[in-house]
Design a protein around this motif. Sequence first.
Motif: not given
Length: 273
Positions: A246-250, A252-273
């Motif tokens: 739903y957020l990806a559609n809002l 204008g990107i694919s769900t796969e792109q949204l998944a990649a972006v939010t996962t990378e954001n999570f890793k960066r925030l918590f300094d995870l590899q």
Amino acid sequence: MHLTDSHCHLDDYEDLHAVLTRARDAGVQTLLAIGIGDGPDTMHRALDIARQHDWIYASAGIHPQEAANATPEALAKLAALAEDPRCIAIGEIGLDYYHAANPDIPTQQAAFIAQLAIAAAARKPILIHCRTSELARPEAREKYGTADAWEDLLDLLAKHWPVQGPGGIMHCFSGTPDQAQRSLAANFHLSFAGNLTYPRSTDLREAAVAAPPDRILVETDAPFLAPIPHRGKQNEPALVTHTAAYLANLRGISTEQLAAVTTENFKRLFDLQ
């Protein structure tokens, strides 16, 4: 696809193994288990789960509804849990003026400030719960009066949580576009849950579209707030796929792109590899 559920209450499930299996099958490969338990005595349960699964992390914190139980002993327990490397955040913590049964405002604020100090000492991000009395029952409005949880929260963060610190997440963000911008300015990520998909969430959708791509996350808040088409049923991490789509559609990107972006954001925030 690698999706991350940035906020779920795994210790609420009796069938946890099945819940986790469905999550992995749905492409949800990282979970943050929220460690509030049924109160401070059980806030270690999420960390117990995380220690058994290398794809699950945990938080620990005293929810505002339990603020009266933020005793010196409970705060000492929280500080000890925060030392564990699998405990990557303090929370969920914050203010809740929605339920009349919750503690009074000074008690909630004192517990919040005490936990901000623990998070700062541990250099751990914080997970914010904020719920105002605006839509609450009359008894809650009577108890909390004209107090605004968002205004109080942002004021306390300005005084006790440095913008250049470890940051944090506005969990299940449900505020206005203006509150979203003020949260972003205070160095917080916005995490969107199933209520983003609800028909009346117009302001929330506006905030979700306007947020910068490097500051967005998705979550379930499971077992609560199941997204459409599962609204009203028990939520679980596998269903974060619906919110992500739903957020990806809002945006204008694919769900796969949204998944990649939010996962990378999570890793960066918590300094995870």
